[in-house]
Scaffold this motif. Structure first.
Motif, mmCIF file in Angstrom:
data_model
loop_
_atom_site.group_PDB
_atom_site.id
_atom_site.type_symbol
_atom_site.label_atom_id
_atom_site.label_comp_id
_atom_site.label_asym_id
_atom_site.label_seq_id
_atom_site.Cartn_x
_atom_site.Cartn_y
_atom_site.Cartn_z
ATOM 1 N N ASN A 9 16.752 36.243 -28.687
ATOM 2 C CA ASN A 9 17.203 34.841 -28.621
ATOM 3 C C ASN A 9 18.718 34.740 -28.423
ATOM 4 N N GLY A 10 19.240 35.626 -27.607
ATOM 5 C CA GLY A 10 20.662 35.556 -27.273
ATOM 6 C C GLY A 10 21.577 36.242 -28.275
ATOM 7 N N ASN A 11 21.010 36.768 -29.366
ATOM 8 C CA ASN A 11 21.835 37.497 -30.329
ATOM 9 C C ASN A 11 21.424 38.964 -30.350
ATOM 10 N N THR A 12 22.295 39.790 -30.899
ATOM 11 C CA THR A 12 21.933 41.193 -31.066
ATOM 12 C C THR A 12 21.678 41.447 -32.548
ATOM 13 N N HIS A 13 20.538 42.021 -32.835
ATOM 14 C CA HIS A 13 20.171 42.333 -34.221
ATOM 15 C C HIS A 13 20.022 43.837 -34.346
ATOM 16 N N SER A 14 20.556 44.365 -35.427
ATOM 17 C CA SER A 14 20.415 45.786 -35.648
ATOM 18 C C SER A 14 19.373 46.013 -36.747
ATOM 19 N N VAL A 15 18.385 46.855 -36.450
ATOM 20 C CA VAL A 15 17.366 47.142 -37.477
ATOM 21 C C VAL A 15 17.174 48.648 -37.624
ATOM 22 N N ASP A 16 16.838 49.035 -38.825
ATOM 23 C CA ASP A 16 16.608 50.441 -39.124
ATOM 24 C C ASP A 16 15.141 50.572 -39.524
ATOM 25 N N VAL A 17 14.304 50.986 -38.589
ATOM 26 C CA VAL A 17 12.854 51.020 -38.835
ATOM 27 C C VAL A 17 12.218 52.253 -38.212
ATOM 28 N N ASP A 18 10.975 52.488 -38.581
ATOM 29 C CA ASP A 18 10.210 53.562 -37.961
ATOM 30 C C ASP A 18 10.009 53.213 -36.484
ATOM 31 N N PRO A 19 10.191 54.204 -35.590
ATOM 32 C CA PRO A 19 10.105 53.910 -34.149
ATOM 33 C C PRO A 19 8.760 53.319 -33.720
ATOM 34 N N SER A 20 7.706 53.569 -34.479
ATOM 35 C CA SER A 20 6.391 53.067 -34.055
ATOM 36 C C SER A 20 6.169 51.603 -34.450
ATOM 37 N N THR A 21 7.085 51.028 -35.221
ATOM 38 C CA THR A 21 6.880 49.655 -35.705
ATOM 39 C C THR A 21 6.789 48.666 -34.534
ATOM 40 N N PRO A 22 5.710 47.916 -34.460
ATOM 41 C CA PRO A 22 5.623 46.910 -33.387
ATOM 42 C C PRO A 22 6.695 45.832 -33.557
ATOM 43 N N ILE A 23 7.142 45.293 -32.427
ATOM 44 C CA ILE A 23 8.147 44.220 -32.454
ATOM 45 C C ILE A 23 7.695 43.080 -33.375
ATOM 46 N N LEU A 24 6.388 42.797 -33.375
ATOM 47 C CA LEU A 24 5.866 41.732 -34.238
ATOM 48 C C LEU A 24 6.346 41.882 -35.674
ATOM 49 N N TRP A 25 6.228 43.089 -36.206
ATOM 50 C CA TRP A 25 6.575 43.285 -37.619
ATOM 51 C C TRP A 25 8.076 43.430 -37.824
ATOM 52 N N VAL A 26 8.774 43.866 -36.783
ATOM 53 C CA VAL A 26 10.234 43.869 -36.878
ATOM 54 C C VAL A 26 10.715 42.422 -37.016
ATOM 55 N N LEU A 27 10.158 41.559 -36.166
ATOM 56 C CA LEU A 27 10.537 40.145 -36.222
ATOM 57 C C LEU A 27 10.193 39.541 -37.582
ATOM 58 N N ARG A 28 8.971 39.764 -38.007
ATOM 59 C CA ARG A 28 8.493 39.068 -39.211
ATOM 60 C C ARG A 28 9.049 39.652 -40.508
ATOM 61 N N ASP A 29 8.990 40.975 -40.631
ATOM 62 C CA ASP A 29 9.367 41.590 -41.909
ATOM 63 C C ASP A 29 10.863 41.874 -42.018
ATOM 64 N N HIS A 30 11.494 42.222 -40.901
ATOM 65 C CA HIS A 30 12.889 42.669 -40.991
ATOM 66 C C HIS A 30 13.887 41.583 -40.640
ATOM 67 N N LEU A 31 13.477 40.663 -39.765
ATOM 68 C CA LEU A 31 14.433 39.644 -39.316
ATOM 69 C C LEU A 31 14.057 38.240 -39.788
ATOM 70 N N GLN A 32 12.959 38.139 -40.525
ATOM 71 C CA GLN A 32 12.469 36.843 -41.010
ATOM 72 C C GLN A 32 12.325 35.810 -39.889
ATOM 73 N N LEU A 33 12.026 36.308 -38.700
ATOM 74 C CA LEU A 33 11.672 35.394 -37.613
ATOM 75 C C LEU A 33 10.135 35.303 -37.628
ATOM 76 N N VAL A 34 9.632 34.403 -38.459
ATOM 77 C CA VAL A 34 8.200 34.400 -38.741
ATOM 78 C C VAL A 34 7.412 33.417 -37.867
ATOM 79 N N GLY A 35 8.100 32.811 -36.890
ATOM 80 C CA GLY A 35 7.392 31.915 -35.972
ATOM 81 C C GLY A 35 6.370 32.672 -35.140
ATOM 82 N N THR A 36 6.640 33.931 -34.862
ATOM 83 C CA THR A 36 5.709 34.786 -34.121
ATOM 84 C C THR A 36 4.632 35.245 -35.106
#
Ligand code: FES
Ligand code: FES
Lengths: 155, 750
Positions: A9-36
């Motif tokens: 969404n036009g910003n850069t977010h840095s996350v430290d996660v297991d490489p297999s983590t689907p984007i869905l869970w990165v958004l929801r669990d790590h970035l609190q972007l829970v609209g997805t």
């Protein structure tokens, strides 16, 4: 674990996660972007639809390691004020019932209109058939997509 | 205007003048649902709120906050219930903010979503809440202006005394009004004076939904929260034996792995508790994905479970259900139902003598119908947030029965009711699935064990294979016509696993001289629960298909055939306790006949009709199929509905359209089948739900206009459409459809 710089969404977010983590869970669990939303986890329901470089993509199927520099748009970033023509048409037709599937529906519809500003019934049905709505709002979704197409403000 | 006695307990009127917290809203701001305000339209928050009663508070600037007491599952009560309060309060809808009320049994009654009853049962109380507050505002103005209350009028949040020329907005009187005694009697409006009820208002959460705001239980996030998942037995008839927890405890992010019992012996259970898989494994970790990986890696050994039983307290009556041991299959289910269904069942109603009448009949028709088990498949899987400490439980999430679950979870945790707080989130669908709050209890037990806040998340597979299904049903109808094609005998024999779908007193009972209703049941260990329009969701379609075939045999138009029967039921009803009003039933059929242009034939359009009454509402539908390259496509569905006064017409139409799509989809495509006790459908790749291209291209919804208090709408539109579909398919394909799903693998609708 590995660190990823994600363009969301036009910003850069840095996350430290297991490489297999689907984007869905990165958004929801790590970035609190829970609209997805999470609906099936196997690419069957469309609740998790996001845009990757503008195309509708099932985020439950994309490991974070595969995304690289590609630009991600989620429902939260579809428009600044919630006034994307598809969102407006959704409000005008009061489409949602429970509402859970609707972010995914809107993301799929927005990508459809982007590539095909005047879709026929058949085009709409073919593209939208990947998004399940248990509440059965399909009839309104179709009407709302047509309204959004007519509004002509799609860039 | 009608005068009604107010029935609020004193507790509903906790008066507050100048909240200690100043202008803050009570409740959780992330749960609070500011009404759909467009960005340009900045809502002006008042400095101070004055609580008039448990349903509403008024701000010093005239803004009104209305609490929506019932759980929102997509039936739109969070908009329509506050509309009813606002109507009687006589305020401007644009000045209303809606908040989801928490569970509070002292302030509200029946905080439950189920049986299409929210509006019907809330109607009086909601109106009274608004009318009482309006009366108190008028009284406050009368006191200040020194004029008689009766001379004060209200409109759109403004109080006026015509003679003296005094006016004030509600906010100016709120502080004084909140101090007044609750009136013993209040006036309620005549329905002809309604200015909010009966007008279409947008979903108050609409903007939040389309912009992806956190609204749902699964969106709950709290600092320090862990994620939990369960592993339950893979098959009915199996239970936990042992596991190798150590093998996954060291996986990244995993905090603990242990078993939990949803219930312990001796806990009193209500209908909201279910027997399925009492002992299960809980895995707790930092993130959803990490827990999912551990779940896949965990080796659990299951064993066959013995005969079992489960007792619930059904509103004071103890009911015991037996769960026989063994691993069942769909094949044996089907054989059993056909076999038992071919024998005489338990006679529940008998008018005249069907056996004699069948002997006299010139024509006899007998047909059997069946349907499979169905999963609810709410798009938001089961989940709940729990933070349980030694003296408090905070529970947040989607549940249709918070009141019942508060009791069972308090008992299970060893806490008092006062120590348990349940907050309701918007639900990503209910359809009956979230009447059964085991997931809330599981979350609470896991949190109590961990001594940490956790969010329990079911995967789609956990959800779909958990049971609590719509039962599998079977029915055989037999009817006799005399030489004048009059219906002289009607017999229904209905049963299922584990319950019968029979409604012995519904149509055509009351319209046939010789009528007999029988039922049978078959025990099973597959657990079942209420699923959108329980029992009606099968029996309506079967009955309406049978009547269609019967009308054909009688060489009559299917609508005329039904209307003749209703005419009999009106003029000379047979028997007692007939569970429908024949006039209203006939009314929706006549309306759908008119609106759909029934009788006009159009080249290539194949039409089916059906009508049904359930959950206090009447629905008739005409479904049109056209064929494209030989493949049937539903072009249009026209629905006529009598649900009394319609509170929010456009949202009500949405609900009807949804029921239509849902009914078509499940009749057409969906089923859960079993092999060795194991559900064969685990996710949407094998469980077919209707998809966009299979839904009707168009829908029309027409409501009967009347003054009858509103009745339900979440369920009634679904059952009859299954019959309308079968009847239209017959016209299109020349073949009757008796067994659901009509199409299990080959696409039939394009
Ligand atoms: S959750 Fe990704 S498609 Fe269903
Ligand atoms: S609105 Fe409920 S699943 Fe689509």
């Amino acid at each position: 674990m590995a660190t990823y710089e994600l363009k969301i969404n036009g910003n850069t977010h840095s996350v430290d996660v297991d490489p297999s983590t689907p984007i869905l869970w990165v958004l929801r669990d790590h970035l609190q972007l829970v609209g997805t939303k999470f609906g099936c986890g196997i690419s069957q329901c469309g609740a998790c639809t996001i845009h990757v470089e503008g195309s509708a993509t099932r985020s439950c199927q994309i490991p974070v390691s595969s995304i690289g520099n590609k630009k991600i748009t989620t429902i939260e970033g579809l428009s600044k004020n919630g006034d994307h023509p598809v969102q407006q048409a959704w409000l005008e037709h009061d489409v949602p019932q429970c509402g859970y599937c609707q972010a995914g529906q809107i993301m799929t519809a927005a990508a459809l209109l982007d590539s095909n500003p005047n879709p026929t019934d058949e085009d709409i049905e073919a593209t939208m058939s990947g998004n399940i709505c248990r509440c059965g709002t399909y009839t309104r979704i179709k009407a709302a997509i047509k309204t959004a197409a007519k509004s002509g403000s799609l860039s | 205007m009608t005068l009604v006695r107010t029935t609020f307990g004193r507790r509903a009127f906790i008066k507050r003048v100048g909240l200690a917290s100043g202008g803050l809203m009570i409740g959780f701001s992330w749960l609070a649902a500011c009404k759909d305000a467009t960005p340009e339209e900045v809502v002006m928050m008042p400095d101070e709120w004055f609580e008039m009663n448990g349903f509403l508070k008024i701000g010093d600037n005239g803004m009104v906050t209305i609490m929506s007491p019932n759980p929102e599952i997509g039936q739109n009560v969070k908009t329509s219930m506050p509309m009813i309060v606002a109507e009687e309060l006589d305020t401007d809808w644009d000045n209303v903010i809606v908040e989801q009320a928490p569970l509070n049994t002292e302030l509200y009654t029946r905080q439950l979503a189920g049986g299409s009853q929210s509006i019907r049962q809330g109607w009086e109380g909601l109106r009274m809440a608004g009318a009482t507050a309006r009366h108190m505002l008028k009284e406050a103005a009368a006191n200040l202006w020194q004029v008689p209350v009766a001379e004060i009028t209200t409109a759109a949040g403004i109080l006026t005394h015509q003679a003296s020329g005094n006016t004030a907005h509600y906010g100016e009187m709120a502080s004084a009004a909140a101090m007044l005694e609750v009136p013993e009697e209040v006036e309620m409006k005549d329905s002809k004076d309604f200015s909010i009820i009966g007008t279409s208002r947008k979903n108050v959460d609409g903007k939040k939904i389309v912009t992806g705001k956190p609204l749902f239980g699964l969106d709950t996030y709290k600092e320090g929260m862990l994620v939990a998942m369960i592993v339950h037995p893979p098959a009915f008839g199996m239970r936990f034996k042992s596991m190798d927890a150590d093998s996954v405890k060291n996986m990244p992010g995993i905090k603990d792995v242990f078993t939990i019992d949803t219930y312990t012996d001796g806990t009193r259970k209500s209908f909201a508790d279910i027997a399925t898989f009492n002992k299960k494994v809980a895995i707790v970790g930092e993130t959803t994905w990490q827990v999912m990986q551990a779940k896949k890696a965990l080796a659990v050994t299951w064993e066959d479970s013995p005969d079992d039983s489960f007792e619930i307290d059904m509103f004071g009556r103890i009911m015991k259900t037996e769960y026989p041991s063994g691993k069942e299959s769909s094949q044996s289910h089907a054989l059993k139902m056909a076999e038992i269904g071919s024998k005489k069942g338990n006679v529940v109603r008998k008018d005249g003598n069907v056996d004699k009448a069948f002997k006299k009949a010139a024509k006899v028709l007998e047909r059997s119908y069946s349907c499979p088990f169905l999963a609810h498949n709410t798009m938001e899987p089961m989940n709940f947030y729990a933070n349980v400490t030694s003296d408090h439980a905070e529970l947040i999430g989607p549940v249709q029965t918070p009141e019942f679950m508060e009791q069972s979870v308090a008992a299970r945790l060893g806490l008092t009711l006062e120590q348990v707080d349940i907050h309701m989130t918007r639900m990503g669908g209910g359809f009956g699935r979230r009447l059964y709050g085991h997931f809330l209890t599981e979350a609470a037990v896991i949190s109590q064990t961990m001594q940490k806040p956790i969010k329990l998340v079911y995967t789609r597979e956990d959800d779909m294979t958990f049971g609590n299904y719509r039962p599998s049903y079977y029915v055989t109808y037999k009817a006799g016509l005399d030489e004048n094609n009059q219906l002289i005998a009607f017999q229904v024999r209905a049963g299922g696993i584990p319950e019968s779908p029979l409604f012995a007193n519904r149509f055509p009972a009351g319209a046939v001289e010789n009528y007999q209703a029988e039922e049978f049941t078959i025990k099973s260990n597959v657990s079942v629960g209420a699923w959108r329009a329980p029992r009606s969701n099968f029996i309506a379609g079967a009955e309406q298909s049978f009547l269609d075939e019967l009308a054909e045999l009688a060489e009559k138009d299917p609508i005329d055939f039904r209307l003749e029967l209703f005419d009999k039921a009106i003029k000379k009803p047979v028997g007692e306790n007939n569970d429908y009003e024949a006039e209203r039933y006939a009314g929706v059929l006549k309306l759908v006949r008119e609106k759909s242009g029934w009788g006009r034939t159009r080249e290539g359009v194949h039409r089916g009709v059906a009508a049904y009454y359930c959950h206090n509402s009447y629905v008739a539908q005409v479904l049109d199929i056209v064929k494209k390259n030989g493949v049937p496509k539903i072009e249009n569905v026209c629905s006529a509905v009598d649900c009394g006064i319609v509170v929010n017409p456009d949202a009500a139409a949405n609900m009807v359209e949804g029921g239509v799509v849902d009914g078509i989809g499940h009749a057409m495509y969906s089923s859960v089948t079993f092999n060795d006790g194991e559900p064969q459908q685990r996710n949407f790749d094998s469980y077919r739900l209707i998809r966009h291209g299979e839904a009707p291209r168009k829908q029309e919804v027409h409501f009967v206009k009347n003054d009858i208090d509103p009745t339900g709408l979440g369920e009634p539109p679904l059952p009859p459409v299954m019959g309308a579909l079968a009847n239209a398919l017959y016209k299109a394909n020349g073949k009757r459809y008796y067994h659901q799903p009509f199409m299990s693998n080959k696409p039939l609708l394009g």
